[in-house]
Write a protein that holds these residues in place. Structure first.
Motif, PDB file in Angstrom:
ATOM      1  N   GLY A  63       0.815  -1.213   0.000  1.00 56.98           N
ATOM      2  CA  GLY A  63       0.000   0.000   0.000  1.00 56.98           C
ATOM      3  C   GLY A  63       0.843   1.255   0.000  1.00 56.98           C
ATOM      4  N   VAL A  64       1.854   1.296   0.848  1.00 52.51           N
ATOM      5  CA  VAL A  64       2.745   2.462   0.908  1.00 52.51           C
ATOM      6  C   VAL A  64       3.500   2.591  -0.411  1.00 52.51           C
ATOM      7  CG1 VAL A  64       4.830   3.400   2.004  1.00 52.51           C
ATOM      8  CG2 VAL A  64       2.942   2.569   3.413  1.00 52.51           C
ATOM      9  N   THR A  65       3.971   1.480  -0.939  1.00 54.23           N
ATOM     10  CA  THR A  65       4.678   1.509  -2.217  1.00 54.23           C
ATOM     11  C   THR A  65       3.774   2.064  -3.313  1.00 54.23           C
ATOM     12  OG1 THR A  65       6.078  -0.342  -1.584  1.00 54.23           O
ATOM     13  CG2 THR A  65       5.867   0.086  -3.939  1.00 54.23           C
ATOM     14  N   ARG A  66       2.539   1.597  -3.369  1.00 57.25           N
ATOM     15  CA  ARG A  66       1.584   2.040  -4.382  1.00 57.25           C
ATOM     16  C   ARG A  66       1.302   3.541  -4.267  1.00 57.25           C
ATOM     17  NH1 ARG A  66      -2.181  -0.296  -2.505  1.00 57.25           N
ATOM     18  NH2 ARG A  66      -3.634   1.322  -1.940  1.00 57.25           N
ATOM     19  N   ILE A  67       1.087   4.027  -3.039  1.00 54.89           N
ATOM     20  CA  ILE A  67       0.778   5.442  -2.831  1.00 54.89           C
ATOM     21  C   ILE A  67       1.991   6.314  -3.151  1.00 54.89           C
ATOM     22  CG2 ILE A  67       0.156   7.174  -1.098  1.00 54.89           C
ATOM     23  CD1 ILE A  67      -1.499   4.864   0.257  1.00 54.89           C
ATOM     24  N   ALA A  68       3.175   5.905  -2.720  1.00 53.62           N
ATOM     25  CA  ALA A  68       4.386   6.676  -3.003  1.00 53.62           C
ATOM     26  C   ALA A  68       4.629   6.723  -4.514  1.00 53.62           C
ATOM     27  CB  ALA A  68       5.584   6.075  -2.279  1.00 53.62           C
ATOM     28  N   ARG A  69       4.440   5.606  -5.186  1.00 54.79           N
ATOM     29  CA  ARG A  69       4.618   5.567  -6.638  1.00 54.79           C
ATOM     30  C   ARG A  69       3.608   6.491  -7.325  1.00 54.79           C
ATOM     31  NH1 ARG A  69       4.546   0.046  -7.762  1.00 54.79           N
ATOM     32  NH2 ARG A  69       6.771   0.073  -7.318  1.00 54.79           N
ATOM     33  N   HIS A  70       2.352   6.433  -6.864  1.00 54.53           N
ATOM     34  CA  HIS A  70       1.318   7.309  -7.431  1.00 54.53           C
ATOM     35  C   HIS A  70       1.716   8.777  -7.277  1.00 54.53           C
ATOM     36  CE1 HIS A  70      -2.537   9.240  -8.208  1.00 54.53           C
ATOM     37  NE2 HIS A  70      -2.374   9.868  -7.058  1.00 54.53           N
ATOM     38  N   HIS A  71       2.202   9.147  -6.107  1.00 56.99           N
ATOM     39  CA  HIS A  71       2.611  10.531  -5.860  1.00 56.99           C
ATOM     40  C   HIS A  71       3.699  10.962  -6.843  1.00 56.99           C
ATOM     41  CE1 HIS A  71       3.647  14.203  -3.707  1.00 56.99           C
ATOM     42  NE2 HIS A  71       4.905  13.802  -3.719  1.00 56.99           N
ATOM     43  N   LYS A  72       4.710  10.130  -7.014  1.00 56.16           N
ATOM     44  CA  LYS A  72       5.821  10.489  -7.904  1.00 56.16           C
ATOM     45  C   LYS A  72       5.371  10.509  -9.368  1.00 56.16           C
ATOM     46  CE  LYS A  72       8.617  11.104  -4.558  1.00 56.16           C
ATOM     47  NZ  LYS A  72       8.966  12.466  -4.155  1.00 56.16           N
ATOM     48  N   LEU A  73       4.495   9.597  -9.765  1.00 53.89           N
ATOM     49  CA  LEU A  73       3.983   9.610 -11.135  1.00 53.89           C
ATOM     50  C   LEU A  73       3.103  10.833 -11.386  1.00 53.89           C
ATOM     51  CD1 LEU A  73       3.187   5.812 -11.648  1.00 53.89           C
ATOM     52  CD2 LEU A  73       5.055   7.138 -12.694  1.00 53.89           C
ATOM     53  N   ALA A  74       2.327  11.223 -10.394  1.00 53.04           N
ATOM     54  CA  ALA A  74       1.495  12.422 -10.528  1.00 53.04           C
ATOM     55  C   ALA A  74       2.365  13.669 -10.615  1.00 53.04           C
ATOM     56  CB  ALA A  74       0.515  12.523  -9.362  1.00 53.04           C
ATOM     57  N   LEU A  75       3.441  13.716  -9.852  1.00 47.07           N
ATOM     58  CA  LEU A  75       4.378  14.837  -9.945  1.00 47.07           C
ATOM     59  C   LEU A  75       5.010  14.869 -11.335  1.00 47.07           C
ATOM     60  CD1 LEU A  75       5.969  17.219  -8.745  1.00 47.07           C
ATOM     61  CD2 LEU A  75       7.583  15.534  -7.791  1.00 47.07           C
ATOM     62  N   HIS A  76       5.395  13.719 -11.838  1.00 50.47           N
ATOM     63  CA  HIS A  76       5.969  13.629 -13.184  1.00 50.47           C
ATOM     64  C   HIS A  76       4.983  14.167 -14.225  1.00 50.47           C
ATOM     65  CE1 HIS A  76       7.053  11.752 -17.019  1.00 50.47           C
ATOM     66  NE2 HIS A  76       8.302  11.783 -16.574  1.00 50.47           N
ATOM     67  N   ALA A  77       3.731  13.760 -14.138  1.00 51.97           N
ATOM     68  CA  ALA A  77       2.710  14.222 -15.093  1.00 51.97           C
ATOM     69  C   ALA A  77       2.520  15.738 -14.988  1.00 51.97           C
ATOM     70  CB  ALA A  77       1.393  13.493 -14.843  1.00 51.97           C
ATOM     71  N   TYR A  78       2.508  16.251 -13.777  1.00 49.73           N
ATOM     72  CA  TYR A  78       2.369  17.696 -13.575  1.00 49.73           C
ATOM     73  C   TYR A  78       3.540  18.440 -14.219  1.00 49.73           C
ATOM     74  CZ  TYR A  78       2.245  22.206 -11.172  1.00 49.73           C
ATOM     75  OH  TYR A  78       2.246  23.541 -10.890  1.00 49.73           O
ATOM     76  N   LEU A  79       4.736  17.946 -14.006  1.00 50.90           N
ATOM     77  CA  LEU A  79       5.920  18.589 -14.572  1.00 50.90           C
ATOM     78  C   LEU A  79       5.910  18.517 -16.100  1.00 50.90           C
ATOM     79  CD1 LEU A  79       8.528  17.298 -12.003  1.00 50.90           C
ATOM     80  CD2 LEU A  79       7.845  19.686 -12.332  1.00 50.90           C
ATOM     81  N   ALA A  80       5.494  17.399 -16.644  1.00 58.21           N
ATOM     82  CA  ALA A  80       5.408  17.277 -18.101  1.00 58.21           C
ATOM     83  C   ALA A  80       4.438  18.322 -18.660  1.00 58.21           C
ATOM     84  CB  ALA A  80       4.985  15.864 -18.506  1.00 58.21           C
ATOM     85  N   ASP A  81       3.330  18.538 -17.963  1.00 60.61           N
ATOM     86  CA  ASP A  81       2.386  19.578 -18.382  1.00 60.61           C
ATOM     87  C   ASP A  81       3.017  20.972 -18.287  1.00 60.61           C
ATOM     88  OD1 ASP A  81       0.375  17.803 -19.012  1.00 60.61           O
ATOM     89  OD2 ASP A  81      -0.692  18.063 -17.115  1.00 60.61           O
ATOM     90  N   LEU A  82       3.776  21.204 -17.225  1.00 59.02           N
ATOM     91  CA  LEU A  82       4.415  22.522 -17.055  1.00 59.02           C
ATOM     92  C   LEU A  82       5.388  22.838 -18.177  1.00 59.02           C
ATOM     93  CD1 LEU A  82       5.344  22.990 -13.273  1.00 59.02           C
ATOM     94  CD2 LEU A  82       3.424  23.956 -14.521  1.00 59.02           C
ATOM     95  N   VAL A  83       6.153  21.840 -18.614  1.00 64.44           N
ATOM     96  CA  VAL A  83       7.198  22.110 -19.604  1.00 64.44           C
ATOM     97  C   VAL A  83       6.714  21.952 -21.046  1.00 64.44           C
ATOM     98  CG1 VAL A  83       9.035  21.528 -17.984  1.00 64.44           C
ATOM     99  CG2 VAL A  83       8.206  19.775 -19.571  1.00 64.44           C
ATOM    100  N   ARG A  84       5.550  21.379 -21.233  1.00 59.03           N
ATOM    101  CA  ARG A  84       5.043  21.153 -22.597  1.00 59.03           C
ATOM    102  C   ARG A  84       4.966  22.460 -23.397  1.00 59.03           C
ATOM    103  NH1 ARG A  84       1.700  17.479 -21.237  1.00 59.03           N
ATOM    104  NH2 ARG A  84       3.043  15.794 -21.888  1.00 59.03           N
ATOM    105  N   ASP A  85       4.549  23.538 -22.764  1.00 56.69           N
ATOM    106  CA  ASP A  85       4.417  24.826 -23.456  1.00 56.69           C
ATOM    107  C   ASP A  85       5.760  25.496 -23.748  1.00 56.69           C
ATOM    108  OD1 ASP A  85       1.665  24.603 -23.531  1.00 56.69           O
ATOM    109  OD2 ASP A  85       1.373  25.737 -21.676  1.00 56.69           O
ATOM    110  N   LEU A  86       6.840  24.906 -23.285  1.00 57.85           N
ATOM    111  CA  LEU A  86       8.172  25.466 -23.551  1.00 57.85           C
ATOM    112  C   LEU A  86       8.736  24.949 -24.872  1.00 57.85           C
ATOM    113  CD1 LEU A  86       9.770  25.172 -19.987  1.00 57.85           C
ATOM    114  CD2 LEU A  86       8.708  27.180 -21.057  1.00 57.85           C
ATOM    115  N   ARG A  87       7.939  24.175 -25.588  1.00 59.43           N
ATOM    116  CA  ARG A  87       8.350  23.589 -26.863  1.00 59.43           C
ATOM    117  C   ARG A  87       9.628  22.766 -26.711  1.00 59.43           C
ATOM    118  NH1 ARG A  87       5.993  28.240 -27.633  1.00 59.43           N
ATOM    119  NH2 ARG A  87       7.782  29.618 -27.784  1.00 59.43           N
ATOM    120  N   ILE A  88       9.581  21.896 -25.721  1.00 66.57           N
ATOM    121  CA  ILE A  88      10.681  20.979 -25.446  1.00 66.57           C
ATOM    122  C   ILE A  88      10.525  19.765 -26.362  1.00 66.57           C
ATOM    123  CG2 ILE A  88      11.664  19.487 -23.633  1.00 66.57           C
ATOM    124  CD1 ILE A  88      12.020  22.476 -23.092  1.00 66.57           C
ATOM    125  N   ASP A  89      11.631  19.214 -26.836  1.00 68.47           N
ATOM    126  CA  ASP A  89      11.569  18.051 -27.724  1.00 68.47           C
ATOM    127  C   ASP A  89      10.903  16.844 -27.065  1.00 68.47           C
ATOM    128  OD1 ASP A  89      12.796  19.465 -29.769  1.00 68.47           O
ATOM    129  OD2 ASP A  89      14.814  18.772 -29.232  1.00 68.47           O
TER     130      ASP A  89
END
Length: 191
Positions: free
Chosen positions: A121-147
């Motif tokens: 359970g802890v592993t699943r929640i921690a992984r979810h948190h890091k994947l959600a952070l990754h998705a948020y960051l990808a959205d933040l940088v998408r408008d920077l026209r990154i390759d």
């Protein structure tokens, strides 16, 4: 209706106590009796709301994830005028968090370090948190026209986790400012 409100109030007090004590001391160091005392509820009420400590840990981490990501997104949205302002704002938020009294690093890394090997359970929640952070960051940088926004987001997650860990270990919130500088280098290289 009043009984349900009382249960909701107890649940909130228990989660507040769990967030305080688990984050300050670690999950394994805090027993249910200490949580009961901090929350001001009976042991029967505590177990009525959370039948096991695993249930409480999962609820604590789930609520912390929701709050942490919402606080971060709100800060960035309020301060970033342009897409180029988003990452610097993110690292400014980290700096303020690192400088706050009681900062003890990443609750998800801490909990995974304590319980990951024995708690799916802890592993699943921690992984979810890091994947959600990754998705948020990808959205933040998408408008920077990154390759490759996903790749840059992965690099930024590593940078953020390193800054969080460094600030927690050294007690120096400037790790966020160093990470902010490094993020600028990564963004420039990603074009």
């Amino acid at each position: 209706m009043q009984q349900a409100a009382g249960a909701d109030d107890s649940r909130t007090r228990i989660l507040d106590a769990a967030e305080k004590l688990f984050y300050e001391r670690g999950v394994q160091a805090v027993g249910m009796d200490a949580l009961r005392t901090e929350a001001g509820v009976s042991l029967k009420r505590l177990y009525g709301c959370f039948p096991s400590k695993d249930d409480l840990v999962a609820a604590y981490l789930g609520r912390r994830d929701t709050r942490w990501r919402a606080d971060l997104a709100t800060y960035v949205t309020e301060r970033a005028v342009t897409p180029e302002d988003r990452l610097p704002a993110l690292f400014d938020w980290l700096h303020a968090w690192f400088a706050a009294p009681g900062f003890r690093g990443c609750a998800f890394i801490n909990s995974f370090g304590e319980l990951g090997a024995s708690s799916d359970g802890v592993t699943r929640i921690a992984r979810h948190h890091k994947l959600a952070l990754h998705a948020y960051l990808a959205d933040l940088v998408r408008d920077l026209r990154i390759d490759d926004p996903a790749r840059l987001a992965g690099q930024l997650v590593l940078l953020i986790d390193g800054a969080i860990t460094t600030a927690a270990l050294t007690g120096n919130p400037a790790a966020a400012l160093d990470a902010r500088t490094a993020a600028g280098v990564l963004v420039a290289a990603a074009h």
